[in-house]
Design a protein around this motif. Structure first.
Motif, PDB file in Angstrom:
ATOM      1  N   THR A   1     -75.325 -53.634   9.681  1.00  0.00           N
ATOM      2  CA  THR A   1     -74.178 -53.322   8.825  1.00  0.00           C
ATOM      3  C   THR A   1     -73.722 -51.888   9.059  1.00  0.00           C
ATOM      4  O   THR A   1     -74.540 -51.019   9.365  1.00  0.00           O
TER       5      THR A   1
ATOM      6  N   ALA B   1     -71.721 -56.871   8.560  1.00  0.00           N
ATOM      7  CA  ALA B   1     -70.786 -56.551   7.477  1.00  0.00           C
ATOM      8  C   ALA B   1     -70.281 -55.121   7.660  1.00  0.00           C
ATOM      9  O   ALA B   1     -70.954 -54.296   8.290  1.00  0.00           O
ATOM     10  N   TYR B   2     -69.100 -54.860   7.128  1.00  0.00           N
ATOM     11  CA  TYR B   2     -68.498 -53.531   7.212  1.00  0.00           C
ATOM     12  C   TYR B   2     -68.034 -53.150   5.814  1.00  0.00           C
ATOM     13  O   TYR B   2     -67.054 -53.696   5.322  1.00  0.00           O
TER      14      TYR B   2
ATOM     15  N   ARG C   1     -66.509 -50.400   3.460  1.00  0.00           N
ATOM     16  CA  ARG C   1     -65.759 -49.137   3.545  1.00  0.00           C
ATOM     17  C   ARG C   1     -65.740 -48.440   2.183  1.00  0.00           C
ATOM     18  O   ARG C   1     -66.171 -48.998   1.177  1.00  0.00           O
TER      19      ARG C   1
ATOM     20  N   THR D   1     -66.506 -49.355  -2.019  1.00  0.00           N
ATOM     21  CA  THR D   1     -67.150 -50.659  -2.204  1.00  0.00           C
ATOM     22  C   THR D   1     -68.282 -50.496  -3.217  1.00  0.00           C
ATOM     23  O   THR D   1     -69.130 -49.625  -3.061  1.00  0.00           O
TER      24      THR D   1
ATOM     25  N   TYR E   1     -69.529 -61.026   9.059  1.00  0.00           N
ATOM     26  CA  TYR E   1     -68.122 -60.731   9.375  1.00  0.00           C
ATOM     27  C   TYR E   1     -67.284 -60.623   8.108  1.00  0.00           C
ATOM     28  O   TYR E   1     -66.252 -61.290   7.958  1.00  0.00           O
TER      29      TYR E   1
ATOM     30  N   GLU F   1     -65.491 -57.687   5.623  1.00  0.00           N
ATOM     31  CA  GLU F   1     -65.113 -56.284   5.465  1.00  0.00           C
ATOM     32  C   GLU F   1     -64.671 -56.081   4.025  1.00  0.00           C
ATOM     33  O   GLU F   1     -63.936 -56.904   3.477  1.00  0.00           O
ATOM     34  N   THR F   2     -65.132 -54.977   3.415  1.00  0.00           N
ATOM     35  CA  THR F   2     -64.724 -54.684   2.041  1.00  0.00           C
ATOM     36  C   THR F   2     -64.233 -53.249   1.977  1.00  0.00           C
ATOM     37  O   THR F   2     -64.679 -52.395   2.732  1.00  0.00           O
ATOM     38  N   LYS F   3     -63.296 -52.991   1.082  1.00  0.00           N
ATOM     39  CA  LYS F   3     -62.812 -51.629   0.851  1.00  0.00           C
ATOM     40  C   LYS F   3     -62.319 -51.513  -0.572  1.00  0.00           C
ATOM     41  O   LYS F   3     -61.597 -52.388  -1.042  1.00  0.00           O
TER      42      LYS F   3
ATOM     43  N   TYR G   1     -61.920 -60.579   4.280  1.00  0.00           N
ATOM     44  CA  TYR G   1     -61.558 -59.199   3.993  1.00  0.00           C
ATOM     45  C   TYR G   1     -61.261 -59.072   2.501  1.00  0.00           C
ATOM     46  O   TYR G   1     -60.394 -59.771   1.974  1.00  0.00           O
TER      47      TYR G   1
END
Ligand code: UD1
Ligand code: MG
Length: 482
Positions: free
Chosen positions: A321, A338-339, A341, A344, A355, A357-359, A374
């Motif tokens: 991650t 996972a990504y 940002r 989060t 796969y 992505e959170t922001k 996303y």
């Protein structure tokens, strides 16, 4: 040994560091999340000096700006031309208004591995022996380039420091070297600095000559030998920068391991000085931890993970991650792939899967976003499940908008939540829906085209194709012509 508070610490940082071959001044290069001069300042601060002066010269605007952020209490003395270490200290003493009452400690801005413990030993020895100057020395395997410590053959007392370039063959054979770190008596230092000459191979005012000057005037001159010679290594090029990073990183990991952290592979685990761990945290190979990252009790991070300014709650699991500015709740599961940002915030027992992505997203307790999604600018309640391949459509090309999904919701796979939009508690959405209107609590939202089957289309439009043959075979005995 008793701790003695120095009147001042002087940090020499005016040199260019040409061998770094860099647009960045040498002392601003970083290891383990801190600049070289930042490490030295942190160590100097451990002595709790009344004054701290950094001598700046080369690229001084850049260095001074950095110091302003790092340590606003530190003073700077400008050395317009780099006329030697003695000249640099003279500039610092001038900045301090002349002779300083008490002990003055001098350190170099490029020795990031120096510890407060070693500095304390130096000042304690300096006071215990009643010296005018005490130099920190070390025995090194290769003394090339360093100033050599010359001792009296009989008494063993230090008589002089001779620079490599000025040394004869027998002096070059000496392996005890000058670390560049000293404790001085303030008034005697100021006096001796006025007597420095430049008749040496580099045409500079050498700080090391102060030692001989004081000794000739009948003052006590002493040495304190560092236990680990690696501590006093000065960084002059990028090879040494990498070596120092390795040493400091090992030191940080060792401290963590002795405090109850499992580091599976120290060779591929990299941490900043500002990272913290709780007991029974486990770090798997290929993991980088940066900034204010905290790994909670019993949490496991890695393999192949990079966390920056991220909090991992107790018992959480974070695999493969990348996260920055994220909070991961206790017993929450993140990754693999996972990504996370900035902004989060994952509640306890939540899941952000593969796969995803959170922001700027608050995701409640027990809520899962398991696959290929996303989630940006969103609030999701508790125990909700977000279907695979969903997108929180937060950007209209001009502004970002917010989406709220309540608790205990089941949203279908392949949903688009076109913000701003709200899905109420306990609501369901159908797979493939584009949600543009608010969904009341407890409703099922269906927002997709109706399916229409045009029978026999393949046989008519693609006769003889593999598809047509397969369809013909599938339509059973009645459909066969043979
Ligand atoms: C210096 C010592 C040497 C010692 C070695 C340890 C002298 C004359 N030599 O040599 O005995 O073994 O450090 O690493 O002191 N600096 C200034 N202004 C100047 C010159 C230097 O601020 O005019 C600063 C540099 O930025 C650096 C430090 O002083 O932080 C040491 O300077 P450097 O040129 O690296 O000295 P060395 O030749 O390594
Ligand atoms: Mg040097």
């Amino acid at each position: 040994m008793s701790a003695i508070r120095p009147a001042a610490v002087v940090v020499l940082a005016a040199g260019e560091g040409t061998r770094m071959k860099s647009a960045t001044p040498k002392v601003l290069h970083q290891i383990c999340g801190r600049s070289l001069v930042g490490h030295v300042l942190a160590t100097a601060r451990e002595l709790n000096p009344l004054d701290l002066v950094v001598v700046v010269g080369h690229a001084r605007e850049q260095v001074t700006a950095h110091l302003g952020e790092l340590d606003p209490q530190a003073r700077t003395a400008v050395q317009e031309q780099q006329n030697g270490t003695g000249h640099a200290v003279r500039m610092a003493v001038e900045e301090l208004g002349g002779a300083v009452d008490g002990t003055v400690v001098v350190v170099c801005g490029d020795t990031p591995l120096l510890t407060g413990e070693t500095l304390r030993q130096l000042t304690a020895a300096h006071h215990a022996d009643g010296n005018a100057v005490t130099v920190l020395t070390a025995e090194v395997p290769d003394a090339t380039g360093y100033g050599r410590i010359v001792r009296d053959g009989v008494s063993g007392a230090v008589t002089a420091i001779v620079e490599h370039k000025d040394a004869d063959e027998s002096q070059r054979a000496i392996r005890e070297i000058n670390s560049g770190v000293f404790a001085f008596d303030g008034p005697l230092l100021a006096d001796a600095l006025g007597k420095l000459r430049t008749d040496n191979s580099q045409g500079e005012e050498y700080l090391t000559d102060v030692l001989g000057i004081l000794r000739e005037a009948g003052h006590r001159v002493g040495a304190s030998v560092a236990g680990d010679h690696r501590e006093i290594a000065g960084i002059n090029n990028r090879v040494q920068l990498a070596q120092a990073r390795r040493v400091l990183n090992d030191r940080l990991l060792e401290r963590a391991m002795l405090a109850g952290v499992t580091v599976v592979d120290p060779a591929t685990t990299w941490v900043d000085v500002t990272v913290s761990f709780e007991r029974d945290a486990v770090v798997h190979p290929g993991t980088e931890l940066h900034g204010s990252t905290l790994i909670g009790e019993g949490a496991e991070v890695g393999p192949r993970t990079r966390l920056t300014d991220t909090t991992v709650g107790a018992g959480a699991r974070v695999d493969t991650t990348i996260a920055e500015g994220a909070q991961i709740g206790p017993e929450t599961n993140v990754g693999p792939f996972a990504y996370l940002r900035p902004g989060t915030r994952l509640g306890p027992k939540a899941k952000v899967g593969t796969y995803v992505e959170t922001k700027n997203a608050a995701i409640g307790e027990g809520t899962k976003v398991p696959h290929l999604s996303y989630v940006g600018d969103a609030t999701i309640g508790e125990y909700t499940n977000i279907g695979a391949a969903s997108v929180f459509v937060n950007y209209d090309g001009q502004d970002k908008h917010h989406t709220s999904v309540g608790s205990h919701c089941r949203t279908g796979a392949d949903n688009m939540f076109v913000a701003p939009v709200t899905v109420g508690d306990g609501a369901y959405t159908a797979a493939g829906s584009v949600i543009t209107k608010d969904v009341p609590p407890g409703s099922l939202a269906v927002a997709r085209g109706q399916q229409r089957n045009i029978e026999g289309w393949v046989a008519r439009k693609r006769p003889g194709s593999a598809a047509a043959k397969a369809a013909e075979a599938a339509s059973g005995p009645g459909g066969s012509e043979d």
